[in-house]
Motif scaffolding. Structure first.
Motif, PDB file in Angstrom:
ATOM      1  N   VAL A 205      -6.974  -4.121  -6.943  1.00  0.00           N
ATOM      2  CA  VAL A 205      -6.436  -2.882  -6.402  1.00  0.00           C
ATOM      3  C   VAL A 205      -7.573  -2.138  -5.706  1.00  0.00           C
ATOM      4  CG1 VAL A 205      -5.302  -0.704  -6.906  1.00  0.00           C
ATOM      5  CG2 VAL A 205      -4.721  -2.747  -8.238  1.00  0.00           C
TER       6      VAL A 205
ATOM      7  N   GLN B  60       6.296  -3.408  -6.396  1.00  0.00           N
ATOM      8  CA  GLN B  60       5.063  -4.217  -6.572  1.00  0.00           C
ATOM      9  C   GLN B  60       4.991  -4.780  -7.988  1.00  0.00           C
ATOM     10  OE1 GLN B  60       1.334  -2.367  -5.678  1.00  0.00           O
ATOM     11  NE2 GLN B  60       1.788  -2.074  -3.516  1.00  0.00           N
TER      12      GLN B  60
ATOM     13  N   THR C 154      -2.808  -3.063  -2.836  1.00  0.00           N
ATOM     14  CA  THR C 154      -2.769  -4.103  -3.855  1.00  0.00           C
ATOM     15  C   THR C 154      -2.962  -5.447  -3.162  1.00  0.00           C
ATOM     16  OG1 THR C 154      -1.301  -2.755  -5.185  1.00  0.00           O
ATOM     17  CG2 THR C 154      -1.345  -5.116  -5.673  1.00  0.00           C
TER      18      THR C 154
ATOM     19  N   VAL D 108      -0.152   9.778  -7.747  1.00  0.00           N
ATOM     20  CA  VAL D 108       0.813   8.905  -7.076  1.00  0.00           C
ATOM     21  C   VAL D 108       2.029   9.758  -6.693  1.00  0.00           C
ATOM     22  CG1 VAL D 108       2.314   6.899  -7.324  1.00  0.00           C
ATOM     23  CG2 VAL D 108       0.022   6.886  -8.344  1.00  0.00           C
TER      24      VAL D 108
ATOM     25  N   LEU E 136       5.532   1.101  -5.713  1.00  0.00           N
ATOM     26  CA  LEU E 136       4.814   0.599  -6.893  1.00  0.00           C
ATOM     27  C   LEU E 136       5.753  -0.106  -7.860  1.00  0.00           C
ATOM     28  CD1 LEU E 136       2.119   3.310  -7.648  1.00  0.00           C
ATOM     29  CD2 LEU E 136       1.771   0.901  -7.085  1.00  0.00           C
TER      30      LEU E 136
ATOM     31  N   ARG F  83       0.826  -1.219   0.000  1.00  0.00           N
ATOM     32  CA  ARG F  83       0.000   0.000   0.000  1.00  0.00           C
ATOM     33  C   ARG F  83       0.847   1.249   0.000  1.00  0.00           C
ATOM     34  NH1 ARG F  83      -3.419  -1.272   4.805  1.00  0.00           N
ATOM     35  NH2 ARG F  83      -2.992  -3.304   3.893  1.00  0.00           N
TER      36      ARG F  83
ATOM     37  N   THR G 272      -3.528   3.705  -9.564  1.00  0.00           N
ATOM     38  CA  THR G 272      -2.586   2.658  -9.144  1.00  0.00           C
ATOM     39  C   THR G 272      -2.502   1.558 -10.198  1.00  0.00           C
ATOM     40  OG1 THR G 272      -3.218   3.137  -6.864  1.00  0.00           O
ATOM     41  CG2 THR G 272      -2.055   1.060  -7.263  1.00  0.00           C
TER      42      THR G 272
ATOM     43  N   TYR H  54      -0.571   2.720 -13.139  1.00  0.00           N
ATOM     44  CA  TYR H  54       0.855   2.792 -12.850  1.00  0.00           C
ATOM     45  C   TYR H  54       1.488   1.398 -12.964  1.00  0.00           C
ATOM     46  CZ  TYR H  54       4.909   5.145 -10.794  1.00  0.00           C
ATOM     47  OH  TYR H  54       6.128   5.717 -10.604  1.00  0.00           O
ATOM     48  N   LEU H  55       0.794   0.403 -12.413  1.00  0.00           N
ATOM     49  CA  LEU H  55       1.308  -0.974 -12.486  1.00  0.00           C
ATOM     50  C   LEU H  55       1.296  -1.479 -13.928  1.00  0.00           C
ATOM     51  CD1 LEU H  55      -0.446  -2.488  -9.320  1.00  0.00           C
ATOM     52  CD2 LEU H  55       2.001  -1.964  -9.582  1.00  0.00           C
TER      53      LEU H  55
ATOM     54  N   GLN I 159       6.401   5.894  -5.499  1.00  0.00           N
ATOM     55  CA  GLN I 159       6.796   5.281  -6.774  1.00  0.00           C
ATOM     56  C   GLN I 159       7.716   4.082  -6.570  1.00  0.00           C
ATOM     57  OE1 GLN I 159       8.047   8.499  -9.300  1.00  0.00           O
ATOM     58  NE2 GLN I 159       6.005   9.435  -9.266  1.00  0.00           N
TER      59      GLN I 159
END
Lengths: 166, 438
Positions: free
Chosen positions: A93, A79, A159, A68, A76, A58, A117, A120-121, A73
């Motif tokens: 998410v 992740q 996540t 974000v 993420l 998280r 999120t 971004y992933l 960053q």
């Protein structure tokens, strides 16, 4: 929570402390995590515990923002790397808001945080088809108090793993 | 349903009492002007209805409580009464009521019909004019004795204020129990005074934002049932539920159109923004009303159905906008400092109630539909979600005081002076007022 409030003045210390503390609570009330499905504990690479404790599941947002932050960053990126390595999981998410907004607006705000999120992933290689978003608005706070030390922890994206995908 | 209720509450005007005059003046001496800023509550004597059991005192207790909570009436303590009413059909000794300054007097009788139904008769008197203002009787199923009391209170309120009452109404709300980070949220319904709570969901899934149909015993709400946050319809009497539409993303913030034929709501876009759609419940066709890369939510129709007020953050923070019911002419109306959300159009059409956040506080207020004339009615740590009483004179909302652990329901009138707590067993939020029952 008072202790957390006191420590929050040092953001470097806190990021790790919070992720540990909150991961502990979150698992208690979130059935269906990979761990509950028998997928291993914190020391098991590729487990839900591994993601939440060692990677960080998280990160937090500014008030009324779905941007974000720079300090998120790194989490993420880790992740994305982890999710790409353990590609058997489907991912949910979650977007959350603090209580300092009205209910319906916060549902929308949580949705926007979850989408930011996810995007971004996805930009870091996690297949969009594996990911689903859900907003809980302000309905599922993790930190419960009436000041900013809690509100800042509740403005979050988490996540989670929904189990091994087919 | 309507037919059923009408039959249950047969109404008849009673022949005027002994002092009956040929024609009453259009408005007797005793009256309340609800438009005055500072209202002195009207002293009213509500005598126990004659009955062979405790039902008479129960009904008058409910009438007195309704009128008192409105802030417009001051029921006089029964200990001060001089005359004991033994025949509610006969004119009272007005002098005895004038002496204790009972400007209005209520007398009545409750009896049981041969078929088991309750028969409630009442008369409203103007003590100073020495006249009967109302004489009516109602028949009802015994289980509906509270409704009879609310209907009588509405009749008294309407006769003395010239405004429709709002006591024979219900409120749907979210009953909240358990710790804050694992709160159980159940759909519930009760009378507007907090009596007769009934649960409409089991609390296994988060349930939010119920709203009454203006025309049927039906509500629309949002639920996380099955893990997907979606808008549903629920028939209150049968418990029958259905999903509203089959959209790819979250649907939320539902509200009915004034004719009850449409549900207007927000639909989440894939890019994370939310737009407003209306769905016709008969044809199942959906119409997009907004198409912006912003959060557009909390839509509420004007009472004539021609316009919609909603929240949008397209200008950077949540503010209130108005548009035509087809999405045309989207115009911002809130310009005070702070952010605004949860707009609700008044049933009278003249005002929009809202939640405002400024200076670290949450406020409930009203503004005219062009955004002018903003008035804050109450301000505090955390409060939101106003809903209008059907007469447009009173708002209900929910408030969480700092450190209180959860929200409770409150009502406040448009003067901002008469605030009342609504008693609920647990924490409660998201109230929505029904129309007057029929």
């Amino acid at each position: 929570m008072r202790r957390i409030a006191a420590i929050t003045r040092n953001p470097l210390v806190v990021a790790l402390f919070l992720s540990l503390a909150i991961a502990g609570c979150a698992n208690k009330k979130t059935p269906n995590t990979a761990a509950d499905l028998g997928l291993g504990g914190a020391s098991t690479p590729g487990s839900s515990q591994d993601l939440s404790v060692n990677v960080g599941d998280r990160f937090f947002f500014d008030t009324d923002s779905s941007v974000v932050r720079a300090d998120a960053q790194g989490i993420l990126a880790r992740q994305a790397q982890w999710l790409n390595k353990y590609s058997q999981y489907r991912i949910v998410v979650e977007g959350h808001a603090d209580e300092r907004g009205t209910r319906e607006y916060n549902l929308a705000l949580g949705a926007r945080r979850a989408a930011a999120t996810r995007d971004y992933l996805a930009a870091r290689g996690v297949a969009a088809s594996r990911m689903k978003t859900i907003s809980y608005g302000k309905e599922r706070p993790v930190a419960v108090c009436d000041d900013i030390s809690c509100w800042s922890q509740n403005r979050r994206a988490v996540t989670t793993l929904s189990g091994a995908g087919s | 349903m309507k037919r059923f209720l009408r039959a249950m509450f047969a109404v008849a005007a009673l022949a005027a009492g002994m002092t009956a005059t040929a024609i009453l003046p259009a408005r007797a001496l005793v009256e309340i002007d609800v438009n005055k800023g500072n209202i002195e509550p009207l002293p009213i004597a509500i005598t126990d209805f004659l009955a062979s059991n405790e039902m008479g005192a129960e009904i008058t207790g409910i009438i007195a409580a309704d009128l008192k909570r409105s802030g417009l009436f001051a029921p006089i303590d029964k200990g001060a009464f001089i005359e004991k009413i033994t025949n509610p059909d006969a004119a009272p000794r007005f002098e005895d009521w004038k002496v204790i300054n009972a400007q209005a007097l209520v007398t009545g009788r409750v009896t049981q019909e041969a078929d088991g139904r309750l028969r409630a008769e009442f008369r409203l008197w103007d003590s100073f004019a020495g006249q009967q203002l109302i004489g009516e009787q109602f028949f009802a199923n015994k289980a509906n004795s509270r409704r009879v009391a609310h209907i009588i209170a509405d009749a008294i309120y309407e006769r003395l204020t010239g405004e429709k009452g709002y006591f024979d109404t219900r409120v749907v709300f979210i009953d909240e129990s358990g710790p804050k980070n694992q709160r159980k949220k159940r759909l519930a319904i009760m009378d507007q005074d907090g009596a007769g709570v009934r649960y409409l969901s089991n609390g296994n899934a988060i349930t939010l934002t119920p709203r009454f149909s203006p025309t049927r015993q039906e509500i629309t709400y949002m639920s996380y049932e099955g893990g997907e946050p979606r808008v549903y319809l629920l028939q209150i009497e049968t418990g029958q539920r259905e999903l509203v539409g089959n959209f790819p993303g979250m649907t939320f913030a539902p509200r009915f159109s004034p004719d009850g034929q449409k549900v207007i709501m927000s639909l989440l876009r894939d890019d994370g923004n939310s737009n407003i759609f209306a769905m016709d419940l008969r044809s199942r066709t959906t119409t997009r009303l907004t198409n912006s890369t912003s959060i557009d939510t909390s839509p509420s129709y004007s009472p004539d159905g021609s316009q919609v007020v909603f929240t949008s953050d397209r200008g950077g923070q949540p503010q209130i906008y108005v548009m035509g019911a087809d999405g045309s002419g989207q115009t911002r109306i809130s310009f005070g400092g702070g952010s605004y959300s949860t707009p609700v159009w008044s049933p009278r059409g003249d005002l929009v109630a809202f939640t405002k956040q400024s200076g670290g506080e949450f406020q409930i207020g009203v503004m005219k539909t062009d955004g002018s004339g903003e008035r804050i009615l109450t301000s505090g740590f955390q409060q939101e979600g106003p809903t209008w009483a059907p007469n447009g004179r009173v708002l209900m909302f929910f408030r969480e005081a700092a450190g209180s652990g959860g929200p409770k329901l409150y009502s406040i009138d448009l003067t901002g002076r008469n605030e009342q707590a609504i008693p609920t067993a647990n924490f409660a939020s998201d109230p929505a007022w029904s129309p007057l029952l029929e």
